[in-house]
Design an enzyme around this catalytic site. Structure first.
Site, PDB file in Angstrom:
ATOM      1  N   PHE A   1       0.857  -1.191   0.000  1.00  9.06           N
ATOM      2  CA  PHE A   1       0.000   0.000   0.000  1.00  9.06           C
ATOM      3  C   PHE A   1       0.891   1.239   0.000  1.00  9.06           C
ATOM      4  CE2 PHE A   1      -2.472   3.534   1.470  1.00  9.06           C
ATOM      5  CZ  PHE A   1      -3.633   3.394   0.726  1.00  9.06           C
ATOM      6  N   ASP A  35       9.296   2.843   1.596  1.00 11.82           N
ATOM      7  CA  ASP A  35       8.132   3.607   2.028  1.00 11.82           C
ATOM      8  C   ASP A  35       7.947   3.426   3.533  1.00 11.82           C
ATOM      9  OD1 ASP A  35       5.664   4.626   2.646  1.00 11.82           O
ATOM     10  OD2 ASP A  35       4.634   3.804   0.893  1.00 11.82           O
ATOM     11  N   LYS A  83       2.958  11.353   7.004  1.00 14.42           N
ATOM     12  CA  LYS A  83       2.176  11.210   8.238  1.00 14.42           C
ATOM     13  C   LYS A  83       2.744  11.952   9.450  1.00 14.42           C
ATOM     14  CE  LYS A  83       0.148   6.744   6.856  1.00 14.42           C
ATOM     15  NZ  LYS A  83      -1.219   7.049   6.486  1.00 14.42           N
TER      16      LYS A  83
HETATM   17  N1  PLP Z   1       2.368   4.647   2.045  1.00 11.03           N
HETATM   18  C1  PLP Z   1       2.011   3.997   3.160  1.00 11.03           C
HETATM   19  C2  PLP Z   1       2.880   2.894   3.670  1.00 11.03           C
HETATM   20  C3  PLP Z   1       0.837   4.329   3.830  1.00 11.03           C
HETATM   21  O1  PLP Z   1       0.477   3.666   4.927  1.00 11.03           O
HETATM   22  C4  PLP Z   1       0.029   5.366   3.306  1.00 11.03           C
HETATM   23  C5  PLP Z   1      -1.240   5.731   3.958  1.00 11.03           C
HETATM   24  O2  PLP Z   1      -1.801   5.019   4.744  1.00 11.03           O
HETATM   25  C6  PLP Z   1       0.444   6.022   2.148  1.00 11.03           C
HETATM   26  C7  PLP Z   1       1.624   5.632   1.543  1.00 11.03           C
HETATM   27  C8  PLP Z   1      -0.389   7.112   1.537  1.00 11.03           C
HETATM   28  O3  PLP Z   1      -0.309   8.273   2.265  1.00 11.03           O
HETATM   29  P1  PLP Z   1      -1.377   9.447   2.024  1.00 11.03           P
HETATM   30  O4  PLP Z   1      -2.698   8.906   2.468  1.00 11.03           O
HETATM   31  O5  PLP Z   1      -0.894  10.576   2.874  1.00 11.03           O
HETATM   32  O6  PLP Z   1      -1.347   9.752   0.565  1.00 11.03           O
END
Ligand code: PLP
Length: 412
Positions: free
Chosen positions: A144, A230, A259
């Site tokens: 994700f 990530d 975040k």
């Molecule tokens: N990458 C990871 C691992 C995430 O957990 C999330 C969101 O939960 C994202 C990317 C996406 O972030 P955003 O919702 O700020 O676009």
């Protein structure tokens, strides 16, 4: 303006005028402080989601809010058409904190991932010599990384993809936590990046076997591929270290954060890299109106300093052990919960049920009735991720709530 006087009124308004792209628990929140949230009827809850780990420092942390207010009175946005007097200091601060030469600020996590994809591709063409438009990024199953059309092109989740094609080419998907699959995929000379989460949070807190991340790093070095990590959900002390990759002493080529960079007060994300990678992008080739704004620059320094000053990584590490111990004790006394897994304060329980049943959802609704907010991630998996400022006593109180709900659980 409508004055909200009840939960039902607020829910009705959202249902009527908002897009239906989320399925929230029926709780309407109006105030947050530290580990607590309050609904419009005045009921207090422990927050066990922390806005998907954006609020690691606790809700409305006074120091972070102060930095926001002080800067908001001076200057909030200039765009990057001009320099501002806060961005350089923030870039230096994050580079020093995480050990990189350059930082590129964006806003949402998805944007930071998009940025990393562009950097990896451009590096692939200009440094690795991949023929034009043939770069491949290797991603893994159950990833994700966000919701943009490019990012979902690498998703294996039907609810992310169905109905949203056509998809962006240039991704190869391999099994997560499988070194052999990586070895094979990275040998392709057109591969510019390996894009992974150190723990798959959204998928249900899947932790790869010890050594997987180190093996991934070694394979990237061997095949001249960029390691794109990530850490948007796992980073900033959530898993008991500043970064989850610190457990294996891994240094990504592209570190992707979001975040908790702001402690939840505004969207801030960024990519960190060394010059060799970051400088492949030239003026005019990438950007964002709000990315690197002075407000974000002031907030990011304070939000990260709070994590350091309050030793939140150590707290998450120690409290996570206590939490998993408590849930394992519970598991010995119930057949409803199958297992608990996690690192630091990023944990999940697996409900002993078929993945698409309503049991996990019903459990969360009952946790809420007893003053604890959590949500299923996928089907029968419930993630527990409280703000890292939770005390040991509070954590025990939350475990008592979880125990009591689970032991008295009846599916309605
Ligand atoms: N990458 C990871 C691992 C995430 O957990 C999330 C969101 O939960 C994202 C990317 C996406 O972030 P955003 O919702 O700020 O676009």
């Amino acid at each position: 303006m409508v004055d909200i006087i009840s939960s039902s009124q607020a829910i009705e308004l959202e249902e009527k005028f908002g897009a239906h792209n989320y399925h929230p628990l029926p709780v309407v929140l109006t105030k947050g402080e530290g580990v607590f949230l309050w609904d419009v009827e005045g009921k207090r809850y422990y927050d066990f989601l922390s806005a998907y780990s954006a609020v690691n420092q606790g809700h409305c942390h006074p120091r972070i809010i102060q930095s926001l207010i002080t800067q908001a009175r001076e200057l909030t946005l200039t765009s990057r058409a001009f320099y501002n007097d806060k961005l350089g200091a923030a870039e230096k601060y994050v580079c020093d904190t995480f050990g990189y030469q350059k930082a590129l600020f964006m806003n949402s996590g998805a944007e930071a991932n998009e940025t990393a994809i562009k950097l990896a591709r451009k590096w692939g063409y200009t440094k690795k010599g991949i023929p034009a438009n043939q770069a491949v990024i290797v991603a893994v199953k159950k990833n994700f990384h966000g919701r943009t059309t490019t990012i979902i092109s690498a998703s294996t989740d039907p609810s992310s993809q169905n109905g949203f094609g056509p998809f962006m080419p240039g991704f190869e998907i391999v099994e997560y936590d499988n070194v052999e699959a990586l070895e094979k995929a990275l040998a392709n000379p057109h591969v510019c990046g390996l894009w992974i989460e150190p723990i798959q949070g959204e998928a249900g807190v899947y932790i790869p076997a010890e050594g997987y991340l180190k093996a991934a790093e070694k394979l990237c070095r061997k095949h001249n591929v960029l390691l794109m990590m990530d850490e948007i959900q796992t980073g900033i002390a959530r898993t008991g270290k500043m970064l989850a990759v610190d457990y294996e002493d891994v240094r990504p080529d592209l570190l992707i954060l979001g975040k908790a960079l702001s402690g939840g007060v505004l969207p801030i994300s960024l990519v960190l890299a060394d010059d060799e990678v970051m400088l492949v992008i030239k003026p005019g080739e990438h950007g964002s109106t709000f990315g690197g704004n002075p407000l974000a620059a002031a907030v990011v320094i304070e939000a990260l300093q709070v994590v350091k000053d309050e030793k939140l990584a150590e707290a998450a590490f120690n409290l996570g052990i206590i939490f998993r111990e408590r849930v394992n004790n519970l598991i010995n006394n119930t057949s409803l919960i199958k297992l608990v897994r996690g690192k630091g304060l990023l944990n999940a329980i697996v409900v002993n049920d078929i993945p698409d049943s309503e049991t996990a959802w019903t459990l969360c609704a009952q946790f809420a009735q007893h003053g604890l907010l959590a949500k299923p991630t996928h089907g029968n998996i419930i993630r527990f991720a409280p703000p890292l400022v939770i005390t040991e006593e509070q954590l025990h109180e939350c475990c008592d709530i979880i125990d009591s709900v689970v032991l008295h659980f009846k599916n309605p």
